[in-house]
Scaffold this motif. Structure first.
Motif, mmCIF file in Angstrom:
data_model
loop_
_atom_site.group_PDB
_atom_site.id
_atom_site.type_symbol
_atom_site.label_atom_id
_atom_site.label_comp_id
_atom_site.label_asym_id
_atom_site.label_seq_id
_atom_site.Cartn_x
_atom_site.Cartn_y
_atom_site.Cartn_z
ATOM 1 N N ALA A 308 -19.126 -37.575 30.389
ATOM 2 C CA ALA A 308 -20.152 -36.749 31.028
ATOM 3 C C ALA A 308 -20.696 -37.428 32.288
ATOM 4 C CB ALA A 308 -21.290 -36.472 30.040
ATOM 5 N N LEU A 309 -20.872 -38.750 32.213
ATOM 6 C CA LEU A 309 -21.337 -39.516 33.362
ATOM 7 C C LEU A 309 -20.346 -39.422 34.509
ATOM 8 C CD1 LEU A 309 -23.102 -41.597 34.847
ATOM 9 C CD2 LEU A 309 -21.962 -43.395 33.522
ATOM 10 N N GLU A 310 -19.071 -39.602 34.223
ATOM 11 C CA GLU A 310 -18.044 -39.565 35.258
ATOM 12 C C GLU A 310 -17.969 -38.179 35.904
ATOM 13 O OE1 GLU A 310 -15.142 -40.761 37.878
ATOM 14 O OE2 GLU A 310 -16.588 -41.881 36.682
ATOM 15 N N THR A 311 -18.040 -37.134 35.100
ATOM 16 C CA THR A 311 -17.998 -35.766 35.626
ATOM 17 C C THR A 311 -19.179 -35.508 36.559
ATOM 18 O OG1 THR A 311 -16.875 -34.959 33.630
ATOM 19 C CG2 THR A 311 -17.999 -33.322 34.998
ATOM 20 N N THR A 312 -20.354 -35.969 36.161
ATOM 21 C CA THR A 312 -21.556 -35.771 36.976
ATOM 22 C C THR A 312 -21.460 -36.546 38.289
ATOM 23 O OG1 THR A 312 -22.857 -35.534 34.942
ATOM 24 C CG2 THR A 312 -24.077 -35.870 36.976
ATOM 25 N N ARG A 313 -20.932 -37.767 38.225
ATOM 26 C CA ARG A 313 -20.795 -38.574 39.442
ATOM 27 C C ARG A 313 -19.821 -37.937 40.426
ATOM 28 N NH1 ARG A 313 -19.368 -44.605 38.138
ATOM 29 N NH2 ARG A 313 -19.376 -44.695 40.424
ATOM 30 N N ILE A 314 -18.728 -37.382 39.921
ATOM 31 C CA ILE A 314 -17.761 -36.715 40.798
ATOM 32 C C ILE A 314 -18.417 -35.517 41.486
ATOM 33 C CG2 ILE A 314 -15.646 -35.338 40.826
ATOM 34 C CD1 ILE A 314 -14.592 -37.180 38.576
ATOM 35 N N GLY A 315 -19.170 -34.731 40.702
ATOM 36 C CA GLY A 315 -19.871 -33.590 41.272
ATOM 37 C C GLY A 315 -20.880 -34.011 42.325
ATOM 38 N N LYS A 316 -21.587 -35.099 42.061
ATOM 39 C CA LYS A 316 -22.574 -35.605 43.022
ATOM 40 C C LYS A 316 -21.898 -36.052 44.316
ATOM 41 C CE LYS A 316 -23.783 -39.744 42.651
ATOM 42 N NZ LYS A 316 -24.293 -41.095 42.342
#
Length: 354
Positions: A308-316
């Motif tokens: 979830a952290l990695e997905t959010t960072r990519i989106g950011k």
């Protein structure tokens, strides 16, 4: 007239790129990081190509000679600029790049890192062991793998010991911003557990002294990978987020200062993008806190938190990239007289008065 405009525009972009690279480098705090060094080298090449063109255009020649002047006078400059643009696309994601390559003694590359006599001795052991491993040939890997593998495990143990010492002995006031108390406690416990397993793996004795119990090898390898992954994910997640917070402040200030000169559609788009980016920065911080809290328990919940952290960072990162691309696009055409974004590493760059 065309060349005069190019001189002005290229001067403006040149200063902007240098400012941007210095800003990214300051937050990463690794003076010898490869991408940063290559980008700075490209900046120097671009400056040299720019000065070369300016000198050629400044020559006192007749109108006929000026018309005969080669049309591709900017060719070399544009090629260097194209290469720099490709490099900058990677630089905007430099934290993710470093995260993939990180080792447990990664902090040694940072400017002004804390050290001590014990640390220097351990780092000396790491360098000596690493130098020994680097001398192995492909033939050694094929025919002497047991020896190579033993030396690799020894290097891993030295790095575990160095990380444990660096975290345990470092005064709280000297810790980097990304090393919170909860992460510190987890890494200390994980490093001590690794060292205990390594001791147990070497408790057996044989005809030639200590005989290693290979049953521990897979468990040790997995433990090392987990320590490295946790350290890398939190460290570079927080370094990236801190940089993005600073960027957002800079972009918001720029929009506010230039709102009367921006098209309504551009300003509206930027307001929406910066609001989305700010939400993403906050969400990443929340995901990081959640992930760190699950490190000690591990299991599927910790893996889900990491994903979830990695997905959010990519989106950011995607939203941040879209925001700066929108700002840069606003400098085209009618927006040529807009001041460029300043990251505080150079003086505010504007077109020279005409």
């Amino acid at each position: 007239v065309v060349n005069l405009r190019e001189v002005e525009d290229n001067h403006k972009y040149q200063k902007y790129h240098a400012d941007c690279i210095n800003f990214i480098g300051q937050h990463l705090n690794k003076p010898n990081q490869y991408l940063i060094k290559v980008a700075n080298s490209q900046i120097l090449k671009m400056e040299e190509a720019y000065e070369k063109v300016v000198e050629e255009l400044a020559q006192n020649v007749s109108i006929g000679q000026r018309l005969d002047q080669k049309q591709n006078v900017w060719e070399e400059y544009r090629e260097v600029r194209r290469q720099l643009k490709q490099m900058k696309d990677r630089l905007w994601e430099v934290e993710a790049h470093e995260e993939r390559l990180v080792e447990l003694d990664d902090w040694r590359e940072e400017h002004g890192h804390w050290t001590s006599k014990n640390m220097q001795e351990l780092c000396g052991k790491i360098d000596k062991q690493n130098g020994k491993i680097m001398k192995y040939t492909r033939l050694d890997l094929d025919q002497r793998w047991n020896v190579v593998d033993r030396d690799l495990k020894k290097l891993q143990l030295f790095r575990i010991q160095a990380l444990l010492t660096w975290i345990s002995e470092q005064p709280a006031g000297s810790r980097p911003h990304w090393l919170c108390e909860e992460l510190k406690d987890h890494l200390v416990d994980a490093c001590r557990e690794y060292s205990s397993m390594e001791d147990r793996a070497c408790e057996g004795t044989g005809w030639v002294g200590v005989e290693r119990n290979s049953d521990y090898d897979l468990v040790l390898e997995m433990a090392y990978s987990k320590i490295r992954a946790a350290l890398a994910r939190v460290k570079y997640g927080r370094i990236e987020n801190k940089r993005h917070r600073s960027e957002l402040e800079i972009y918001r200030d720029w929009v506010e200062q230039n709102k009367d000169s921006l098209r309504d559609s551009t300003k509206g788009q930027l307001d929406r993008l910066l609001e989305r980016a700010e939400d993403k920065v906050g969400e990443v911080e929340m995901r990081l806190t959640e992930y760190i809290g699950l490190l000690s328990t591990g299991g599927e919940r910790a893996r889900d938190a990491a994903r979830a952290l990695e997905t959010t960072r990519i989106g950011k990162r995607n939203v941040m990239k879209e925001a700066i691309q929108t700002i840069v696009h606003s400098w085209k055409g009618e927006g040529r007289c807009l001041p460029f974004v300043s990251y505080g590493m150079e003086e505010d760059v504007r077109l020279p008065d005409r």
